[in-house]
Design a protein around this motif. Structure first.
Motif, PDB file in Angstrom:
ATOM      1  N   VAL A 135      19.795  67.793   5.605  1.00 11.47           N
ATOM      2  CA  VAL A 135      18.888  66.675   5.708  1.00 11.47           C
ATOM      3  C   VAL A 135      17.700  67.044   6.900  1.00 11.47           C
ATOM      4  O   VAL A 135      16.409  66.652   6.706  1.00 11.47           O
ATOM      5  CB  VAL A 135      19.539  65.280   6.338  1.00 11.47           C
ATOM      6  CG1 VAL A 135      18.670  64.250   6.983  1.00 11.47           C
ATOM      7  CG2 VAL A 135      20.464  65.047   5.492  1.00 11.47           C
ATOM      8  N   SER A 139      14.987  67.933   3.989  1.00 11.02           N
ATOM      9  CA  SER A 139      14.397  66.322   3.370  1.00 11.02           C
ATOM     10  C   SER A 139      13.381  66.297   3.173  1.00 11.02           C
ATOM     11  O   SER A 139      12.575  66.835   4.140  1.00 11.02           O
ATOM     12  CB  SER A 139      15.266  65.257   4.318  1.00 11.02           C
ATOM     13  OG  SER A 139      14.729  65.375   5.396  1.00 11.02           O
ATOM     14  N   ASN A 146      12.811  55.059   8.698  1.00  9.42           N
ATOM     15  CA  ASN A 146      14.258  55.185   8.377  1.00  9.42           C
ATOM     16  C   ASN A 146      15.085  55.790   9.656  1.00  9.42           C
ATOM     17  O   ASN A 146      15.374  57.113   9.448  1.00  9.42           O
ATOM     18  CB  ASN A 146      14.612  56.022   7.111  1.00  9.42           C
ATOM     19  CG  ASN A 146      15.935  56.113   6.602  1.00  9.42           C
ATOM     20  OD1 ASN A 146      16.791  55.468   7.135  1.00  9.42           O
ATOM     21  ND2 ASN A 146      16.151  56.479   5.455  1.00  9.42           N
ATOM     22  N   LYS A 149      19.000  57.011   9.205  1.00  9.50           N
ATOM     23  CA  LYS A 149      19.250  58.541   8.331  1.00  9.50           C
ATOM     24  C   LYS A 149      19.291  59.488   9.509  1.00  9.50           C
ATOM     25  O   LYS A 149      20.401  60.220   9.506  1.00  9.50           O
ATOM     26  CB  LYS A 149      18.056  58.792   7.775  1.00  9.50           C
ATOM     27  CG  LYS A 149      18.181  60.480   7.002  1.00  9.50           C
ATOM     28  CD  LYS A 149      16.964  60.591   6.085  1.00  9.50           C
ATOM     29  CE  LYS A 149      15.657  60.628   6.644  1.00  9.50           C
ATOM     30  NZ  LYS A 149      14.751  61.215   5.937  1.00  9.50           N
ATOM     31  N   TYR A 150      18.802  59.314  10.600  1.00  7.10           N
ATOM     32  CA  TYR A 150      18.925  60.513  11.640  1.00  7.10           C
ATOM     33  C   TYR A 150      19.970  59.907  12.439  1.00  7.10           C
ATOM     34  O   TYR A 150      20.750  60.752  13.258  1.00  7.10           O
ATOM     35  CB  TYR A 150      17.617  60.506  12.252  1.00  7.10           C
ATOM     36  CG  TYR A 150      16.464  61.344  11.418  1.00  7.10           C
ATOM     37  CD1 TYR A 150      16.788  62.538  11.054  1.00  7.10           C
ATOM     38  CD2 TYR A 150      15.253  60.263  10.824  1.00  7.10           C
ATOM     39  CE1 TYR A 150      15.876  63.057  10.258  1.00  7.10           C
ATOM     40  CE2 TYR A 150      14.577  60.954   9.899  1.00  7.10           C
ATOM     41  CZ  TYR A 150      14.866  62.362   9.566  1.00  7.10           C
ATOM     42  OH  TYR A 150      13.887  63.029   8.606  1.00  7.10           O
ATOM     43  N   ASN A 152      22.728  58.827  11.911  1.00  3.62           N
ATOM     44  CA  ASN A 152      24.143  58.987  11.040  1.00  3.62           C
ATOM     45  C   ASN A 152      24.240  60.511  11.603  1.00  3.62           C
ATOM     46  O   ASN A 152      25.458  60.877  12.093  1.00  3.62           O
ATOM     47  CB  ASN A 152      23.938  58.913   9.846  1.00  3.62           C
ATOM     48  CG  ASN A 152      23.925  57.644   9.329  1.00  3.62           C
ATOM     49  OD1 ASN A 152      24.667  56.681  10.279  1.00  3.62           O
ATOM     50  ND2 ASN A 152      23.493  57.227   8.151  1.00  3.62           N
TER      51      ASN A 152
END
Length: 568
Positions: A135, A139, A146, A149-150, A152
């Motif tokens: 990712v 990605s 978002n 996403k980061y 996580n």
């Protein structure tokens, strides 16, 4: 420092210990990962440590890192790895002149794309860390925010290195923070490419997650705090470059959420966050939120009369003043300043305004009022600042009477500053000064406290004796103190006139000091003996004293070891 010339650039003790680790085979998994970067694991006494080293094309060491708890410049683990790298570099190259590839690199080149994809999919399903790496590095960017996403990725990284109590030890901070810094570096790449949504998503994930984890981490090296600062720095750059109004407002709303989190202040990160927030409060809607935030903080400050509350009150009122000035509301800003003159920072604004106009009378009036308020608030440091500024004004006005009174007052209050004494002295002629000097000495002596443990030596009184070259009186004070640190500090002023007296002083005080034990004590004694030996007629006495100590303390091997350095 070149990898081929370590011994000359590293302390002998650290080099020797690193060499022992290298020869004992403690360096494992040494890898050349390209671009001059090397990694290795080193088996330590209590744990295994990760070492990373970066060389330039000439094999000069540019950077190094080890996650051991050693606080010095370079540790034995890094030295051991440097020696292992040097050995690898010096190994003879294959005669073909071709660089031998690692087996894994050959496998990638020889495997079909279909097989590699199949392997990667299967491996990623089982390895969350590998998923995160994909990712971070591969990605596709998007034109939407978002943050989750980061978040996580960061949370997974922190969880992976935390102990069972959720705490991250010092030795694990590098592993915890490295992915965060990789992300922030990626954010800057997105920023350079104009992808502000993705850059913001990363920075907005990093700061709050780091401020949460820093409370359960040994961040002695500042890795986590530095990442938070870098995240806010990235946010600042995005707002400076982005012309998407909707995104900029989203970012400002995020900043508004963050300034309301007081954890940033607790870890010193508010010093970057708050100025960024207020700087970008540059539209009516944003200003409304900034003023609302300030008013909320001021209400909190009013609930307490502590020093920190007064500090915060001053800080937020200054922010409000700056916002008003930026809006062009100079009259409202001036009214606010005038209503806050009980706070020293606002009093200083009025003083500066007066001084810019060379309105000394107005400046003096404000300073005097400021002194009264600071004395009432029991802030002696601020009182001194105001008095110091007042003295400067009197000097500009060439007001001898007030210069004399205030410089004397300041010296007696702050005797460690001999400059006030010199200023006071300049207001008298030579004939007048003799009596005034004795008056000052008398006042200082009267302030001398009683000390049940011995004579209380006053360095401020010694400073006057030095200034006036009263060497006999300085000697008397040093003799009464009879402490080696005092003797050594003032011997430079007395050695020409009183070498014999100093030799006796050194001898007596060193004998007393030697009653203490410890290598640091013996190192000091060696230094004192060297100084003693430089006095006229002192070398033989110093040698004799050294022998006396060796005879008296036969069971001190560390002392004998240090005394060898005298080479007598």
């Amino acid at each position: 420092m070149n990898i081929n010339d370590l011994q000359r650039n590293i302390s002998s003790k650290i080099y020797q210990r690193g060499e022992e680790y290298f020869k004992e085979g403690c360096v494992t998994d040494l890898q050349d990962i390209g671009n001059g970067e090397w990694t290795a694991e080193v088996e330590g006494n209590y744990d295994d440590y990760t070492v990373k080293i970066k060389l330039d094309k000439n094999n000069n060491v540019k950077e190094w890192y080890c996650n051991c708890p050693y606080d010095g410049i370079i540790c034995k683990h890094v030295v051991a790895v440097m020696l292992a790298i040097n050995e690898q570099i010096e190994l003879p190259k294959p005669k073909t002149g071709k660089k031998t590839k690692a087996e894994w690199a050959n496998i990638i080149e020889d495997t079909s794309e279909k097989e590699l994809r199949h392997f990667l999919l299967d491996y990623a399903k089982k390895n969350k860390t590998f998923q995160d790496e994909l990712v971070i590095n591969l990605s596709k960017s998007s034109n939407e925010v978002n943050i989750a996403k980061y978040q996580n990725i960061i949370v997974h990284t922190f969880n992976a290195v935390s102990d069972r109590h959720g705490f991250i030890e010092y030795r694990d901070t590098y592993r915890a923070m490295r992915p965060v810094y990789d992300l922030l570096e990626k954010a800057n790449e997105y920023l350079a490419d104009g992808n502000f949504h993705e850059a913001f998503s990363i920075a907005a994930a990093a700061a709050p997650e780091c401020i949460e984890v820093i409370q359960n981490m040994d961040d002695s090296n500042g890795e986590c705090g530095g990442a938070i600062y870098e995240a806010f720095n990235t946010i600042d750059k995005i707002l400076d470059s982005c012309d998407n109004t909707q995104l900029c407002n989203t970012i400002f709303d995020w900043l508004y959420e963050q300034v309301n989190n007081k954890d940033y202040d607790d870890y010193g990160c508010g010093d970057k966050l708050e100025p960024t927030f207020f700087y970008w409060a540059n539209t009516p809607e944003r200003l409304k939120k900034a003023y609302q935030f300030i008013d909320e903080q001021l209400i909190r400050c009013n609930d307490s009369d502590s020093w920190s509350s007064q500090y915060n009150q001053t800080k937020y009122l200054k922010y409000k003043t700056e916002l008003l000035i930026n809006e062009g509301k100079e009259n409202e800003a001036e009214q606010l300043i005038n209503s806050c003159l009980h706070l020293s920072e606002f009093r200083k604004i009025k003083i500066d305004q007066a001084l810019k106009k060379s309105d000394y009378n107005s400046a003096i009036t404000h300073i005097q009022a400021g002194i009264i308020q600071a004395e009432k608030d029991k802030h002696p440091g601020i009182v001194h600042q105001f008095k110091d500024q007042l003295l400067d004004i009197y000097k500009k006005q060439k007001d001898s009477k007030n210069i004399r009174e205030l410089s004397k007052e300041l010296f007696l209050e702050n005797q460690s500053s001999i400059e006030y004494y010199r200023t006071y002295k300049k207001t008298f002629n030579t004939k007048e000064w003799s009596d005034k000097c004795e008056e000052i000495i008398k006042k200082i002596t009267k302030k001398q406290p009683k000390n049940m443990w011995g004579y209380w030596f006053q360095s401020d009184l010694a400073a006057v004796f030095i200034e006036e070259k009263m060497w006999d009186r300085l000697l008397k004070d040093v003799q009464q103190a009879n402490r080696i640190e005092i003797t050594d500090r003032y011997s430079q002023y007395l050695k020409n006139d009183y070498p014999e007296e100093l030799i006796i002083l050194y001898k007596n005080s060193i004998l007393k000091y030697a009653e203490n034990t410890g290598r640091n004590i013996y190192v000091d004694i060696v230094r004192y003996l060297k100084t003693m030996a430089k006095l006229k007629g002192g070398k033989e006495e110093a040698k004799s004293l050294m022998n006396t100590l060796l005879e008296q303390y036969k069971n001190r091997p560390a002392m004998k070891d240090e005394f060898k350095k005298l080479k007598w």
